[in-house]
Motif scaffolding. Structure first.
Motif, mmCIF file in Angstrom:
data_model
loop_
_atom_site.group_PDB
_atom_site.id
_atom_site.type_symbol
_atom_site.label_atom_id
_atom_site.label_comp_id
_atom_site.label_asym_id
_atom_site.label_seq_id
_atom_site.Cartn_x
_atom_site.Cartn_y
_atom_site.Cartn_z
ATOM 1 N N UNK A 180 0.844 -1.193 0.000
ATOM 2 C CA UNK A 180 0.000 0.000 0.000
ATOM 3 C C UNK A 180 0.882 1.246 0.000
ATOM 4 N N UNK A 181 1.974 1.173 0.755
ATOM 5 C CA UNK A 181 2.903 2.306 0.709
ATOM 6 C C UNK A 181 3.484 2.447 -0.695
ATOM 7 N N UNK A 182 3.834 1.305 -1.276
ATOM 8 C CA UNK A 182 4.417 1.357 -2.620
ATOM 9 C C UNK A 182 3.466 2.033 -3.595
ATOM 10 N N UNK A 183 2.180 1.755 -3.434
ATOM 11 C CA UNK A 183 1.219 2.277 -4.394
ATOM 12 C C UNK A 183 0.794 3.704 -4.094
ATOM 13 N N UNK A 184 0.874 4.095 -2.809
ATOM 14 C CA UNK A 184 0.322 5.405 -2.460
ATOM 15 C C UNK A 184 1.339 6.364 -1.866
ATOM 16 N N UNK A 185 2.414 5.859 -1.334
ATOM 17 C CA UNK A 185 3.410 6.732 -0.744
ATOM 18 C C UNK A 185 3.098 7.189 0.661
ATOM 19 N N UNK C 702 1.648 1.759 -9.965
ATOM 20 C CA UNK C 702 0.450 2.579 -9.804
ATOM 21 C C UNK C 702 0.719 3.871 -9.059
ATOM 22 N N UNK C 703 1.903 3.986 -8.467
ATOM 23 C CA UNK C 703 2.182 5.156 -7.633
ATOM 24 C C UNK C 703 2.213 6.427 -8.466
ATOM 25 N N UNK C 704 1.401 7.401 -8.049
ATOM 26 C CA UNK C 704 1.482 8.727 -8.661
ATOM 27 C C UNK C 704 1.785 9.762 -7.600
ATOM 28 N N UNK C 705 1.294 9.495 -6.372
ATOM 29 C CA UNK C 705 1.453 10.482 -5.298
ATOM 30 C C UNK C 705 2.890 10.472 -4.786
ATOM 31 N N UNK C 706 3.351 11.593 -4.253
ATOM 32 C CA UNK C 706 4.688 11.638 -3.678
ATOM 33 C C UNK C 706 4.745 10.896 -2.354
ATOM 34 N N UNK C 707 5.947 10.498 -1.964
ATOM 35 C CA UNK C 707 6.088 9.774 -0.705
ATOM 36 C C UNK C 707 6.007 10.737 0.474
ATOM 37 N N UNK C 708 5.521 10.190 1.577
ATOM 38 C CA UNK C 708 5.438 10.997 2.796
ATOM 39 C C UNK C 708 6.825 11.415 3.264
ATOM 40 N N UNK C 709 7.864 10.797 2.714
ATOM 41 C CA UNK C 709 9.225 11.096 3.167
ATOM 42 C C UNK C 709 9.656 12.520 2.856
ATOM 43 N N UNK C 710 8.997 13.134 1.890
ATOM 44 C CA UNK C 710 9.340 14.531 1.594
ATOM 45 C C UNK C 710 9.331 15.393 2.849
ATOM 46 N N UNK C 711 8.306 15.180 3.660
ATOM 47 C CA UNK C 711 8.202 15.931 4.903
ATOM 48 C C UNK C 711 9.376 15.620 5.830
#
Lengths: 494, 131, 775, 152
Positions: A180-185, C702-711
C-alpha cells in the motif's frame, strides 16, 4: 482530551516495564490493577468527551502534523471499544488473580498481560496502517506467551498452530502495508483514502483483498478460522477469556476500518458472503463438539460471522448494528469463558461427559451461565437479542433475505448448542467426579465469581442502557461513513 | 523494480510458503525466516528506487527513507517471532522428542466419528444423540 | 402505571424466591399468591368503569422503535384475569403438591417469572413487546418442564419444547422485522390502520403464524406439548392449559383483524387448526396416561381456538373468547384433578384411576363436571361456548375454507365428546387390581390440610364451569367488551338454551356418536410408541448434528499444514485476481538491474533453494543466514546502510538462536507421513511465488502520489536535530513504531524465558516423581 | 563450547572493551550517520554472543549482568519515560526537544531528547540478547541434553 488518548497504551506499558524491575507478586498485582483502572479512567474520560462533543480526539505522536506523523485517533468506535476492552481486561485480571495459577506460575504473567492490553488499545486507536501492524505484533506476541504460559504439552501443540498461523497473518499484513505504501506513498489513515481511491481497479482490489485476508485471519472468518478452535481451548481460562472476547474483535474492528475508511463499500458482496458462511460453518462446528471450551470457541467464529455480515450489508443502519453487536459480544463471550473457567477449576474438566448437575450444586453459577448464554442465542430482553434483531432489520431493509435466513437458522443452532451445554453440565445427576469440593462452588473462589458477576452485570447494563448505547453506535457509524470528517480531524489536529 | 529483485521475491515467497506447509517446526521456522526476508526485499524494492543513503548532506538522489524505517522495524519483529518460534520448537522437542506439529486430537475425534456415522448408515453415534 | 408495576412485582417475587428465600419457599409462594391476587384485583378495579383502555409506552431503544407498549383493553383484562386467577389457584395447589419436594424453591421462582411474563404478554399492545414476553415464556417453560432435571424424559421434553418454540419465535422475529421495516410500527392498532397487503404482508403473516403455531402446538408442531407432560402437574396445568399455549392464540386474536384478508392467512389457520383438532382428538382417545389424554385434548382444543380466532369473522371471534375462557377453566380443573388422583393413587393409568372414587370422591365428581364441560354437555359452560362456535361457523361466509372449518370442528367435537366420555368411563369403572393401590396408599398418608388444598382448586373449577353455564347470558355479556376489543363488530351473546336450531341438532348428533365411541373406546389400548412428531423432531435433530459433524470433519481437520495451505492459497488469490483485472501491463516496468545486484540476487536465490532442499536442520539454518547476508548486501547496494547493518547483525543473532535451539534436536529433519500431497504444496508455493511479486510490480507502477518522506527530509535537520533521516524516523517521526517494536522484542524474550522455566519446572516435577517412585 | 586460552584472553581483553566502545559510538552517532540504538545494541549483543560461545558469562568490565530482566525493564522504562514526559509539560507524547548547551573545551553541543529514547532501545536490545543467551543458552542447554521429560 487529545493528550489523554495515548494513555491507555502508555500506562500499561509503563506498568509492564516496572514489573520487570519489581518482581514481587503482591506488588505486581497492585501495579496491574492500578494501571488498568487508571487506563480505564482516562479512556472513559475520552469516551465521555467524544460522546458529548461528537468530535474525534486525535493525538499526534511527536507533535508532528497529522498528515505524516503517527496519530492515535479516538473516534466514536475506537473510544468505546477501548473502554469495553479495559473493562473486560480488568475483570479478567481479577479472575486470574482469584484463580492464582497464572501469575503464581510465571513471574511474566503480569507484564505480558499488560503488554497485551496496551497492544489491544493501540490497535483500536492506531491512525496509521504500519502502526496498526506494530500494535498487532505487540498483542500477538503477548498472546503467544500467554497461550503457552504453562508450557505443557497441550499448550505447546495448540500454541504452535496459533503462532504459525498468526505469523502468516503478520507476514500478509506487513506485506499489504508495504505494498500500500508502494502504491500510495503513505501509510497514514488520513491520507490513504484519497490516494487509494485514485488507484487502478486491479491494484486496489488486490491490496484490499490482501488486507481482508490478513484481518480475516485475525477475526477468524471462514475459511481462515481453523486455528482458533484448535488453540483457544488449551489456553489458561483467564487467557482464553480475553482472547475469545477481544482478540478476534480487534480483527473485526480492523475489517470495519478497511470497509469504511480505506476501501469504503468495495467488495461488500465478498464480505457478506464470507460473513454468512462464517456464521453457518462456525455454528455447525459448535454443535459437533462435546467440550464446553470448544463449543464456545466455535461460537466465537459464528458470532464473528454476524458482525462481518452486518459489515457486508453496509450503510449506516447495518454498521450501527454491527458496532452494537461488537460491543455487546465482547463481555458476553468473555463471561461465558469465565464461567467455563470456574467449572473447569472445580471439576478439572471442560468435557460435557465429565460434568453434570451443576445447577443443583451452584444455582448462582447456573444463572451466571444462563444470562450470557441466552444473550448469545439472542433471547430477549438481553443485549444479544437487540444486536441480532438490529442486524436482521438491517439485512431485511437491504433485502438480503438469504443472509437473514441463514442468520435465523444459525441463531436456532446457537440455541441448540447452548442448550447442549446447559443440559449436559447444569442438569442431571451430580457427576461423582465433578466438584472436588462439594460445598459452595463459588464460595471457594470469591474473586473469580465476582469477576464473572461483574461482567455478566455489564452485559445486563448494555441491555438496559441499549437506548443511549445504540444511539452512540449509530453516531459512531455515521462518523465512520463520513470519511472527510476523519481526514480533516486528523489533519487539523493540534 | 529490477528483474532480479522480482525473481528473488518470487523465489523467497515460494520457498517460504513451501517450508511453512511442513510438519517439522524447524522447517516452518526456516520458512518464516525465508518469507520474512522476502517481505523485506518486497517492501524495499517496491517502495523506493535505489539511491544514495538518505542522510542529509549526501550527494545524489537520496533513497526514500520511510520504507527503510518500516523494514528495519519489520526485521526486528521478525527476529522476535523467529526466536519465540524456535523456543517453541525446542520446548516441543523436550516434551515429545521431535519438533513436529501433531494434529489436534479433538478434531481427529470428530473426523473419526463422522466417518463412523457415515459407515453405520446414518445411525448417530450414541454420544451425539441429544440428552 | 399500575399494570407495569404488577408485572415487575411478579419478577421481584421470582428473584426473591430464587435468591433471598431459598430456604423458605413457602413464604415466597405466599408472596407470590399476594402478587397474583393483587394483579387480579388491579385488573378488575381498573377495568370496571373504565371508559377507555389505558395505554402506556416505555421507551427502550427508540432509535429502532424497540419500545414496550401496554394497553389494557377488554381482551387483555380477560386474559390477565385468567393468568392471575388460575396462577393463584395453581400456586396454592402447588404448596401442597410440592410438600416434600426440594425443587419447590426453583418452582416458585420460575412460576412467578412465568406468570409475570405471561401477564406482560397479554397486556402488550405491540408485536415487539409481545415478542419479548413471548420468548421469556419459552425460557421459563423450558426450565419448568425440566424442573426434575434428573429425569432424562424431562430433559428431552424440555429441549424439544424450547427448540420448537424457539424456532417459531425466530420466524416471528423476522416477520416483525419485515412489518417494522415496511410500516415503521409494530403496534396492533397502527398496523390495522396500515392494512398491509401484498406479497410482503403475506410473508410476514405466514412468519407470525409459524410463531403462533409452534407456541400453541398446532400441526405440525403439536408434538412438544404432550411431551412437556414430563413436568410436574402444576406446571402442566398452568403452562399447558391456561397460559403459555394460549400465547399463540392471543397472537392470532390480535393479528387476525390485521391479516385476516391477506389470502394465505385463512387457509393456514383453518388447515392447521382442523388437522390439529383431529390429530389431538385421535391421540387423546388412545393414550392410557390420563395426563397425556388431557395433553392431547388440549392440543385438540387449541386447534378449535385457532380456527375460531384465526378465521376472522366477528362471531367466531366472540365464540373464541368464550371458549377460551371455558377451556382455561375446565382444563385447569382437569389437570389439577388428575394431579390429585396421581398424588392419591400414585398412578395416572386410565384403567386404574377408577379407584380414586373411594378415596377422593369430591375431587372425582369435580373432575366429572369438568369433563362434561369439555364434552360440551348442557348445562355446563362448555356447552354454551361450543354451541356459539358452531353457530358462528354456520353463519360465516368464507366459501370452501368456511366449510372445511365447520366440518372440521364438527368432526373435532365428536372426538372431544369421545375422549371426555372415555375418561368419565374410566372414573366410574371399578378397576380390577385395587390391591396395589392400597399398598401405595400405606406410605402416602397426606394430611387433611394438604388434601383439602389439593382438592379446592379442582372443585372451584367445576363449580365455576357449572355456574357459568347457568349464568351463560350474564357471562356472555361480560365477554362483549373483550371480544369487541379485538373486533368492534364482535358483539354477540351466550345462552344456556339457544333454542332449537341447526347447531343444536348437529350437537346432538355429535354427542350421540361421540358418547358411543368414547364409551366403547378401550382403556387399556397401549400402542405405546413414541409419537410421530417427536420421532421426526429427534430425527431432524440427530441428522443435523451428524451432518454438522461431517462438515466440521472436512473443514476442521486439525492439521496445521492444511490450515497453512488454505491460508496461503487465499493469499495468492488476492494478487492474482488483481492481475487479471488490470492485465499484465506492468511487467514492462521491470528493469534489468546492475550486474552486482544480479550476482547478489542469484546467490540469495541459490541459498534459498538450498534451504528448501536440504534436510539438515543445521545446514538449513546456515543457508538461511546466508540468504540474510546476501540480502543485507542488496540493501547496502540500494542505499540503505542502516538496514544493511541491522540485517547483518540480526541475521547473525538468528543463526545463534537456531543453534541454541537445535542443540537438543537431531541433525536431520524427519519426514512424517504427510496427509498433504507434495504436489499440492508445490503448486501452492508456486502460486504464491508468482502472485506476490506481480502485485508488487503493479503496486509500484500505480504510484502517482509523492512519498510521505518529503516531509521527513524537510524537517529532519532543523526540527528533529538529525541528518540520518532513517534514524530520525525511527526515534522521532515514527518513534512510536519503535516503541512497539522494542515491546515486541521484550515480550518475545520473556516468552523464551517463560518456556525455558516451564521446561525446568516440568523437569523438576518429573524428577521428584521419579524419586518418590524410587524410594 | 570453544575452549582456547588464547581466544578467551582475546575476547576478554580486547573484544569486550572494543566492542562496548564501538556499540556506544554507533548508538551516539546514529542520529547523523548510519547506526543508532538498534545497531549499537546488536553490536554489544554480538559481543556477548562471542563471550557466550567462548564459554564465559556475559560481562561488561568483568561484572556479569545477573539479571537481564531488570535491564530489560529499565530499558523499556527509559524509552517510555522519554515518550511520556512531554505529556506532563503540555506536549505530545514522544515530542522531541533540542537543547543546545556550551560545554567548556568541547564547545557547543546539541542534545536531542530523542537520544534518550535511543538509549532505551539500546538497553532493550542488549537485554534481549542476554536473556536469550541465559535462558535458551545456559539454562535450556542444561535440559536439552537429557532425554524427553515426558511431563505435561
Amino acid at each position: 482530551m487529545s493528550s489523554l488518548v495515548a494513555l491507555p497504551i502508555l500506562i500499561p506499558l509503563v506498568a509492564a516495564a516496572l514489573m520487570l524491575v519489581v518482581r514481587n507478586l503482591f506488588a505486581q498485582r497492585a501495579i496491574s490493577f492500578v494501571a488498568l483502572l487508571s487506563s480505564l479512567a482516562t479512556a472513559t474520560a475520552v469516551l465521555v468527551d467524544v460522546w458529548n462533543t461528537g468530535d474525534i480526539a486525535v493525538s499526534r505522536l511527536g507533535g508532528w502534523p497529522g498528515s505524516f506523523a503517527i496519530t492515535l485517533v479516538s473516534d466514536g468506535l475506537s473510544s468505546v471499544l477501548v473502554v469495553v476492552a479495559l473493562v473486560v481486561t480488568t475483570t479478567v485480571l481479577l479472575f486470574a488473580v482469584g484463580q492464582q495459577t497464572p501469575d503464581e506460575h510465571s513471574p511474566y504473567y503480569h507484564p505480558v498481560y499488560m503488554a497485551l492490553v496496551a497492544g489491544i488499545s493501540q490497535a483500536f486507536l492506531a491512525g496509521d496502517l504500519f502502526n496498526l501492524f506494530v500494535a498487532f505484533e505487540v498483542l500477538l506476541m503477548a498472546s503467544y506467551v500467554l497461550l503457552t504460559l504453562e508450557g505443557n504439552r497441550a499448550q505447546i501443540r495448540s500454541g504452535t498452530t496459533y503462532v504459525v498461523l498468526n505469523i502468516i497473518e503478520s507476514v500478509v499484513l506487513v506485506m499489504a502495508v508495504g505494498l500500500i505504501f508502494a502504491a500510495t506513498g503513505t501509510v497514514s489513515f488520513a491520507e490513504l483514502p484519497e490516494r487509494i481511491a485514485a488507484l487502478p481497479d486491479g491494484v486496489r482490489m488486490g491490496l484490499h483483498l490482501l488486507l481482508l485476508v490478513a484481518f480475516g485471519i485475525k477475526a477468524a472468518v471462514f475459511p481462515l478460522f481453523s486455528w482458533l478452535p484448535d488453540s483457544y481451548p488449551t489456553a489458561p481460562s483467564s487467557a482464553s477469556a480475553v482472547f475469545a472476547g477481544l482478540l478476534t474483535k480487534v480483527g473485526v474492528y480492523c475489517l470495519i476500518r478497511v470497509q469504511t475508511l480505506l476501501f469504503p463499500g468495495e467488495l461488500s458482496n465478498v464480505v457478506m458472503i464470507v460473513g454468512v458462511s462464517t456464521m453457518a460453518i462456525g455454528v455447525l462446528g459448535a454443535i459437533s463438539q462435546h467440550d464446553m471450551k470448544r463449543i464456545l470457541s466455535f461460537h466465537i467464529i459464528s458470532q464473528i460471522g454476524y458482525m462481518v455480515f452486518g459489515l457486508g450489508i453496509g450503510g449506516a443502519v447495518a454498521i450501527a448494528a454491527t458496532i452494537f453487536y461488537l460491543i455487546h459480544h465482547i463481555p458476553v463471550k468473555t463471561s461465558l469463558f469465565l464461567v467455563e473457567g470456574i467449572i473447569e477449576r472445580n471439576t478439572g474438566s471442560s468435557s460435557l461427559d465429565d460434568v453434570s448437575g451443576l445447577a443443583r450444586k451452584s444455582p448462582l453459577l447456573a444463572v451466571l451461565f444462563l444470562i450470557p448464554a441466552m444473550s448469545l442465542a439472542g433471547f430477549p430482553p438481553l443485549s444479544g437479542f437487540l444486536a441480532k434483531f438490529a442486524l436482521v432489520r438491517g439485512g431485511l431493509s437491504a433485502e438480503q433475505y438469504i443472509g437473514v435466513g441463514v442468520a435465523i437458522v444459525v441463531s436456532l443452532l446457537t440455541l441448540v448448542s447452548m442448550v447442549k451445554i446447559w443440559v449436559g453440565a447444569f442438569w442431571g445427576e451430580v457427576a461423582p467426579t465433578s466438584l472436588i469440593n462439594s460445598v459452595g462452588v463459588l464460595r471457594q473462589h470469591r474473586s473469580m465469581a465476582t469477576a464473572t458477576a461483574i461482567l455478566v452485570g455489564f452485559t445486563l447494563v448494555i441491555a438496559v442502557a441499549a437506548g443511549p448505547l445504540y444511539e452512540f453506535a449509530s453516531r459512531a457509524s455515521d462518523q465512520l461513513l463520513n470519511i472527510e470528517r476523519y481526514i480533516s480531524a486528523v489533519r487539523s489536529a493540534s | 523494480m529490477s528483474i532480479w529483485a522480482f525473481t528473488l521475491i518470487a523465489v523467497l515467497f515460494a520457498v517460504g510458503s513451501y517450508l511453512l506447509m511442513e510438519r517439522s517446526l524447524t522447517r516452518v521456522a526456516l520458512g518464516v525466516g525465508v518469507i520474512g526476508n522476502g517481505v523485506n526485499v518486497l517492501i524495499i524494492a517496491s517502495g523506493s528506487d535505489a539511491g544514495e543513503a538518505p542522510i542529509i548532506g549526501r550527494e545524489g538522489v537520496l533513497a526514500d527513507p520511510l520504507p527503510q524505517a518500516l523494514v528495519l522495524t519489520a526485521i526486528v519483529i521478525g527476529f522476535a517471532l523467529l526466536t519465540f518460534l524456535m523456543t517453541l520448537a525446542w520446548r516441543n522437542w523436550t516434551i515429545t522428542g521431535n519438533d513436529e506439529v501433531e494434529d489436534d486430537v479433538e478434531d481427529r475425534m470428530i473426523t473419526r466419528r463422522a466417518e463412523q456415522t457415515a459407515k453405520l448408515g446414518d445411525e448417530p453415534h450414541p454420544e451425539d444423540v441429544q440428552t | 402505571m399500575v399494570f407495569f408495576a404488577a408485572v415487575v412485582a411478579h419478577f421481584a417475587v421470582a428473584v426473591l424466591a430464587l435468591i433471598g428465600l431459598r430456604r423458605r419457599p413457602v413464604i415466597a409462594a405466599c408472596a407470590g399468591l399476594v402478587v397474583l391476587a393483587g394483579t387480579a384485583l388491579v385488573v378488575v378495579t381498573q377495568a370496571i368503569g373504565a371508559t377507555s383502555a389505558p395505554r402506556k409506552t416505555i421507551e427502550w431503544l427508540p432509535l429502532l422503535g424497540f419500545n414496550f407498549t401496554f394497553q389494557v383493553d377488554g381482551f387483555a383484562v380477560v386474559m390477565a384475569l385468567l393468568v392471575s386467577l388460575l396462577g393463584f389457584g395453581v400456586l396454592a395447589y402447588s404448596i401442597a403438591y410440592f410438600e416434600h419436594d426440594a425443587t419447590f424453591t426453583r418452582f416458585v421462582g420460575l412460576f412467578m417469572a412465568f406468570a409475570g411474563s405471561m401477564t406482560g404478554l397479554v397486556l402488550a399492545e405491540d408485536l415487539f413487546t409481545m415478542f419479548i414476553f413471548w420468548e421469556l415464556t419459552s425460557v421459563w417453560s423450558f426450565l419448568l418442564i425440566g424442573l426434575h432435571d434428573k429425569s432424562e424424559v424431562a430433559r428431552r421434553s424440555a429441549v424439544r419444547a424450547l427448540l420448537t418454540t424457539g424456532a417459531g419465535g425466530l420466524c416471528m422475529l423476522v416477520g416483525i422485522g419485515l412489518l417494522q421495516n415496511q410500516f415503521g410500527t409494530t403496534s396492533f392498532a397502527q398496523l390495522r390502520e396500515a392494512a398491509p397487503t401484498g406479497k410482503m404482508a403475506s410473508v410476514a403473516a405466514s412468519l407470525l403464524l409459524l410463531g403462533a403455531f409452534t407456541k400453541s402446538a398446532q400441526f405440525p408442531f403439536h408434538f412438544w406439548l404432550p411431551g412437556a407432560m414430563a413436568a410436574p402437574t402444576p406446571v402442566s396445568a398452568y403452562l399447558h392449559s391456561a397460559t403459555m399455549v394460549k400465547a399463540g392464540i392471543v397472537l392470532l386474536a390480535r393479528t387476525a383483524p390485521i391479516f385476516g384478508d391477506t389470502g394465505v392467512w385463512r387457509w393456514w389457520v383453518v388447515l392447521a387448526g382442523v388437522i390439529t383438532m383431529l390429530i389431538g382428538g385421535w391421540r387423546a382417545l388412545r393414550e392410557t396416561d390420563a395426563k397425556l389424554v388431557l395433553a392431547h385434548s388440549t392440543v385438540s382444543q387449541l386447534g378449535l381456538l385457532t380456527v375460531l380466532f384465526g378465521i376472522g369473522s366477528p362471531y367466531a371471534t366472540y365464540a373464541g373468547v368464550a371458549h377460551l375462557v371455558a377451556h382455561a377453566i375446565f382444563k385447569a380443573g382437569l389437570f389439577l384433578g388428575v394431579g390429585v388422583i396421581d398424588h392419591e393413587l400414585g398412578t395416572r393409568d386410565v384403567s386404574k384411576i377408577g379407584a380414586a372414587r373411594r378415596s377422593v370422591p369430591v375431587s372425582v365428581v369435580a373432575i366429572g363436571a369438568c369433563l362434561l364441560s369439555m364434552a360440551g354437555i348442557i348445562p355446563l359452560f362448555g356447552f354454551a361456548t361450543k354451541e356459539k362456535a358452531l353457530v358462528a361457523l354456520l353463519d360465516a361466509e368464507f366459501g370452501l375454507v368456511g366449510s372445511i372449518a365447520l366440518w372440521g370442528i364438527v368432526a373435532g367435537s365428536v372426538f372431544s365428546v369421545a375422549y371426555s366420555v372415555r375418561l368419565l368411563h374410566a372414573l366410574v369403572r371399578t378397576p380390577n387390581d385395587s390391591a396395589s393401590n392400597d399398598e401405595h396408599h400405606a406410605h402416602h398418608e397426606a394430611s387433611a390440610l394438604v388434601r383439602t388444598t389439593l382438592a379446592a382448586p379442582v372443585v372451584v373449577a367445576a363449580v365455576v364451569s357449572l355456574g357459568f353455564g347457568f349464568a351463560a347470558s350474564t357471562v356472555g355479556s361480560w365477554l362483549v367488551s373483550p371480544s369487541s376489543a379485538l373486533d368492534v363488530k364482535a358483539v354477540s351473546k351466550l345462552a344456556l338454551w339457544p333454542g332449537i336450531n341447526d347447531a343444536l341438532l348437529i350437537s346432538l348428533v355429535v354427542i350421540a356418536i361421540g358418547a358411543v365411541i368414547g364409551w366403547k373406546a378401550p382403556l387399556e389400548d397401549n400402542s405405546a410408541q413414541q409419537p410421530q412428531g417427536e420421532r421426526v423432531f429427534d430425527a431432524v435433530y440427530d441428522a443435523t448434528i451428524a451432518g454438522a459433524k461431517r462438515i466440521t470433519a472436512v473443514i476442521q481437520p486439525g492439521s496445521l499444514p492444511i490450515y497453512v495451505g488454505v491460508t496461503l492459497l487465499l493469499v495468492s488469490i488476492a494478487p492474482l485476481s488483481a492481475t487479471f483485472v488490470d492485465g499484465f501491463g506492468s511487467l514492462s516496468g521491470l528493469t534489468s538491474g546492475t550486474a552486482l545486484e544480479a550476482s547478489v540476487s542469484i546467490i540469495a536465490i541459490v541459498l534459498a533453494l538450498g534451504v528448501a532442499v536440504l534436510q539438515s536442520r543445521f545446514t538449513g539454518a546456515m543457508f538461511l543466514g546466508g540468504v540474510g547476508y546476501a540480502i543485507a548486501a542488496l540493501f547496502a547496494l540500494r542505499g540503505a546502510p542502516d538496514l544493511a547493518v541491522t540485517q547483518l547483525l540480526v541475521e547473525t543473532l538468528t543463526i545463534v538462536v537456531f543453534l541454541l535451539a537445535l542443540r537438543a534436536m537431531t541433525r536431520i529433519t524427519t519426514r512424517p507421513v504427510a496427509r498433504f500431497p507434495q504436489i499440492t504444496r508445490m503448486f501452492i508455493a508456486a502460486t504464491v511465488g508468482i502472485a506476490i511479486p506481480l502485485l508488487a510490480l503493479a503496486a509500484r507502477d500505480a504510484r502517482t502520489a509523492p512519498s510521505a518522506s518529503q516531509e521527513y527530509f524537510a524537517r529532519s535537520v532543523d526540527e528533529a536535530g538529525g541528518r540520518n533521516v532513517v534514524n530520525v524516523i525511527l526515534v522521532d517521526f515514527r518513534g512510536f513504531d519503535t516503541m512497539g517494536e522494542i515491546v515486541v522484542l521484550a515480550i518475545a524474550a520473556l516468552g523464551v524465558a517463560n518456556l525455558v522455566r516451564a521446561a525446568e519446572q516440568h523437569r523438576r516435577a518429573a524428577i521428584s516423581v521419579k524419586e518418590v517412585a524410587g524410594s | 563450547m570453544i575452549k582456547s586460552k588464547i581466544l578467551e584472553e582475546l575476547i576478554d581483553r580486547w573484544l569486550t572493551k572494543v566492542g562496548t566502545l564501538v556499540a556506544i559510538f554507533i548508538t551516539f552517532r546514529g542520529h547523523n550517520a548510519p547506526g543508532g540504538g538498534f545497531a549499537g545494541g546488536l553490536i554489544l549483543g554480538a559481543v556477548f554472543v562471542l563471550q557466550y560461545l567462548a564459554g564465559q558469562q556475559p560481562t561488561i568490565r568483568r561484572k556479569p549482568i545477573l539479571n537481564p530482566e531488570r535491564l530489560l525493564g529499565l530499558g523499556l522504562l527509559l524509552a517510555l519515560v522519554t515518550t511520556a514526559t512531554p505529556l506532563f509539560v503540555g506536549g505530545a507524547p514522544l515530542e522531541s526537544y533540542i537543547w543546545s548547551i556550551t560545554l567548556p573545551q568541547i564547545g557547543k553541543v546539541k542534545i536531542v531528547s530523542s537520544t534518550f529514547f535511543d538509549f532505551g532501545v539500546f538497553f532493550v536490545v542488549v537485554a534481549v540478547v542476554l536473556m536469550v543467551l541465559t535462558f535458551l543458552g545456559t539454562r535450556g542447554g542444561a535440559i536439552s541434553h537429557e532425554p524427553t521429560d515426558g511431563a505435561g
